[in-house]
Each structure stands twice: as structure tokens, then as C-alpha cells.
Design an enzyme around this catalytic site. Sequence first.
Site, short mmCIF file in Angstrom:
data_model
loop_
_atom_site.label_atom_id
_atom_site.label_comp_id
_atom_site.label_asym_id
_atom_site.label_seq_id
_atom_site.Cartn_x
_atom_site.Cartn_y
_atom_site.Cartn_z
N CYS A 1 0.82 -1.23 0.00
CA CYS A 1 0.00 0.00 0.00
C CYS A 1 0.84 1.27 0.00
O CYS A 1 0.33 2.34 -0.30
CB CYS A 1 -0.93 0.02 1.20
SG CYS A 1 -2.27 -1.15 1.05
N1 COA Z 1 -20.14 -8.61 8.29
C1 COA Z 1 -20.65 -8.66 9.54
N2 COA Z 1 -19.88 -8.83 10.63
C2 COA Z 1 -18.57 -9.01 10.42
C3 COA Z 1 -17.98 -8.96 9.16
C4 COA Z 1 -18.83 -8.78 8.05
N3 COA Z 1 -18.36 -8.73 6.81
N4 COA Z 1 -16.65 -9.13 9.28
C5 COA Z 1 -16.39 -9.27 10.60
N5 COA Z 1 -17.56 -9.20 11.29
C6 COA Z 1 -17.74 -9.34 12.74
C7 COA Z 1 -16.67 -10.19 13.37
O1 COA Z 1 -16.99 -11.55 13.29
C8 COA Z 1 -16.68 -9.69 14.79
O2 COA Z 1 -17.72 -10.27 15.50
P1 COA Z 1 -17.53 -10.70 17.05
O3 COA Z 1 -17.25 -9.42 17.78
O4 COA Z 1 -18.82 -11.34 17.36
O5 COA Z 1 -16.33 -11.62 17.05
C9 COA Z 1 -17.01 -8.20 14.66
O6 COA Z 1 -17.63 -8.07 13.37
C10 COA Z 1 -15.80 -7.30 14.71
O7 COA Z 1 -14.80 -7.80 13.81
P2 COA Z 1 -13.40 -7.13 13.66
O8 COA Z 1 -12.60 -7.90 12.63
O9 COA Z 1 -12.78 -6.93 15.00
O10 COA Z 1 -13.84 -5.74 13.01
P3 COA Z 1 -13.08 -4.36 12.99
O11 COA Z 1 -13.91 -3.37 13.70
O12 COA Z 1 -11.65 -4.48 13.40
O13 COA Z 1 -13.12 -3.99 11.44
C11 COA Z 1 -11.61 -3.96 9.56
C12 COA Z 1 -12.49 -4.82 10.48
C13 COA Z 1 -10.86 -4.89 8.62
C14 COA Z 1 -12.53 -3.06 8.76
C15 COA Z 1 -10.65 -3.09 10.40
O14 COA Z 1 -10.00 -3.88 11.36
C16 COA Z 1 -9.58 -2.41 9.56
O15 COA Z 1 -9.85 -1.70 8.62
N6 COA Z 1 -8.30 -2.56 9.98
C17 COA Z 1 -7.17 -1.93 9.32
C18 COA Z 1 -6.98 -2.61 8.02
C19 COA Z 1 -5.89 -2.06 7.19
O16 COA Z 1 -5.58 -0.90 7.19
N7 COA Z 1 -5.30 -2.93 6.44
C20 COA Z 1 -4.35 -2.58 5.51
C21 COA Z 1 -4.81 -3.20 4.28
S1 COA Z 1 -3.73 -2.84 3.02
#
Ligand code: COA
Length: 373
Positions: free
Chosen positions: A156
Site C-alpha cells: 500500500c
Molecule cells: N459482516 C458482519 N460482521 C462481520 C464482518 C462482516 N463482513 N466481518 C467481521 N464481522 C464481525 C466479526 O466476526 C466480529 O464479530 P464478534 O465481535 O462477534 O467476534 C465483529 O464483526 C468485529 O470484527 P473485527 O474484525 O474486530 O472488526 P473491525 O472493527 O476491526 O473492522 C476492519 C475490520 C478490517 C474493517 C478493520 O479492522 C480495519 O480496517 N483494519 C485496518 C486494516 C488495514 O488498514 N489494512 C491494511 C490493508 S492494506
Amino acid sequence: MKNAVISSTGLWTPPHSISNEELVASYNAWADNWNREREADIASGIIEPKTHSSVEFIEKASGIKSRYVINKSGVIDPDIMAPRIPERPNEEISVLAEMAVNAARQALERAGRKPEDIDAVICAASNMQRAYPAMAIEVQKALGINGFAFDMNVACSSATFGIQTAADFVRSGSARSVLMVNPEVCSGHLNFTDRDSHFIFGDVATAVLVEEESIAPAGHWKILGTKLKTEFSNNIRNNFGFLNRAAPEGIGAPDKLFVQEGRKVFKEVVPMVATMINEHLGELNLQGTDLRRLWLHQANANMNRMISSRVLGREANSDESPTVLDTYANTSSAGSIIAFHKHSEDFKPGDKGLICSFGAGYSAGTVFVEKAG
Ligand code: COA
């Protein structure tokens, strides 16, 4: 040492867009089929059923509402769940090079440049179409550019690493005009059957023309400073590579696509990037309040909110830290360049801003710019 500036940028957006509603509908249909095929094992508790994805979760957790893709029909087909992009013969331009050329043409036109004015091409992206010949050399040929060209990959952060590399060529005098392109087909490395990440990425191409100040067109952008940083982490990873054939048992495993520990990335990268920006500001004798706008990497709206508030000392509004996540999603290296390209026309001479990227590696890059008179 010569001064390097940004003369212009270019953007090419694929024709097809997928809304969260469409993406979630295809994921849920795929999950229902998967569960149906494993009904007995699920009923006896041997395996857990797949749960549905949700439009509300995606928008709240990431700020993403839709994404552009090269191929829509394959991605939203529950029986395919991947883009379908036919292979092209060697005589035809490759998909990535074609996208890069489209963005590059716009950048050249905006700067009033002809191909013969350009000395070098850098293709900086998180996935290349093939190992060699370089995408950059293909772009060079398609545009009719002399000089040299090469590919580089810093995930990225590729675009800011590409800008500093181009600026260093200009500063040292080894080139006067460098075209840096970022074709990103992120749908190619995204696992559309992974509920945690199926919504993250989109496809796009951007271009940045970095030149010596004395030849730059009016209205260019002075580069006040560039800085790069890397720190090893396994939290964003893609194990696809040329040695996969040497360990055939792993071919097709989920780790040969994008995988991440999203929560950990969020927690670790926000402080790393905020500290880096603030330190770089100090080295340039600037303060956060001197910045008219932050064009941050477009991975997550909440992440950008936290980073910008640590830089400005308060929450940034959408004018100060614009987002393109809602329509483009995460386009890897291209995200901060799309934001810069789309949200910089209103800058007046002397206005300052920051282009900043961060991602796998971990890696991060800061490019402070000032609008020239
Ligand atoms: N739909 C519904 N629920 C979902 C889901 C989806 N598509 N994906 C995950 N969940 C659920 C999980 O199962 C979890 O449930 P639980 O609390 O019962 O276990 C809950 O939502 C929270 O999941 P989590 O993975 O902790 O979500 P988050 O708030 O961390 O958001 C991202 C996920 C990926 C959006 C976020 O972590 C993020 O953007 N991180 C940085 C990523 C980044 O910059 N990456 C670089 C890429 S180049």
C-alpha cells in the site's frame, strides 16, 4: 542538489462498480451454498456454519460503500467469487500496463508533456501482472518513452516510495522527468469468500509526474520533504509467489491471497503513522496546523480519523482529510493519490498538504507538498 516537484497526476477508474448490497448478497448466497453442502457436518458439530456478511457492518467498520472493479460478473457470481479476466497474448498490452497507460496519459496531458520529454518510468504497485519483463517497461514502450523503467512493490505504500525514488533521481540529476504509475487490480488478490475482508478492496490506476522544478509547468507542487519507513510485521500478508510451484500442497490455500489481522493492523499502524508524520513535520519546521489538507492512505475511515486528529490536535473535517473510500474502497498504493488528484484543485499558492500512505510490511511514506505560484 536539484529541487523535485510534482507536475501533475492522472487517474483511471474502471467502468464497473459493486455496491456493498451487491457484494453482501453474493457473499451470503455463497455462504448459504457452502453450508448446504456441509449440512450433515454442521448438524453434528464437526464444522461451524458460515455466518452472513452485513452492509451495515462494512460501512460502519470501514467507511466503504462501493468499489470499482475490472470484472464485476465473476466477483458477484456465488459460483465463482473472483474476477474473471481473460489472459492476453504476449503481443497485446497487459491489463495492468493498459490501466497504467490510461492514467499516465492524463498526467502527461495535464503537464503538457510528450513521451519524449520523459526520462524514466517507475511502476509502483502491490501486485504485478507477471515477474518480467517489468510492467514499467511495457508502459514505457506503449507510450514511446526513452530512458529506463522498472517495477517496485511496497504494497500500500508503493506510491509514496515511488515518489521519493522519482524525486531522488531528479534531485541527483540522473533524470529530469519521471513518470510514476500505480495500476492496482486489488480484486485479483482479494479472497471474496472471507467474510472479514471480502469488502476491503477495489481496482484503479493512478499516475504522478515528478520533475525538476526548472522545467515544471505553472501550478505544480513543490515537494517540501519525503520520508519512508518500514517495520516488519506478519499482520498483513500474501504468500503468493514463484516458489508456490515448489510446494504444490499449498497452492490454492487462503494464504496465497490477501490475509490480515485487521484489528492488530489498526492498533499498531495508527500510532506508527501519526508519530512519523509529527516527527517529519518537526524536521521541516512545520506544525499540523500549517497543513491545509491531509491526503491519507485510504484503508479505513476510522483509522484516518484517528491519525488526522493526532496530527491536527482535533478531529479533521472532510475538507481537511477527504475520503474516497466510500466510492473506491481501499485501492492499495493508489488511494492517497486518488484523494490528492480529486481534492487539490482548490489549493492556492503557498497552501501546504501531506500525501501519506501506509500498509503491509509494515511500511509508511510521507510526502509534504506546497502549491507553487
Ligand atoms: N459482516 C458482519 N460482521 C462481520 C464482518 C462482516 N463482513 N466481518 C467481521 N464481522 C464481525 C466479526 O466476526 C466480529 O464479530 P464478534 O465481535 O462477534 O467476534 C465483529 O464483526 C468485529 O470484527 P473485527 O474484525 O474486530 O472488526 P473491525 O472493527 O476491526 O473492522 C476492519 C475490520 C478490517 C474493517 C478493520 O479492522 C480495519 O480496517 N483494519 C485496518 C486494516 C488495514 O488498514 N489494512 C491494511 C490493508 S492494506
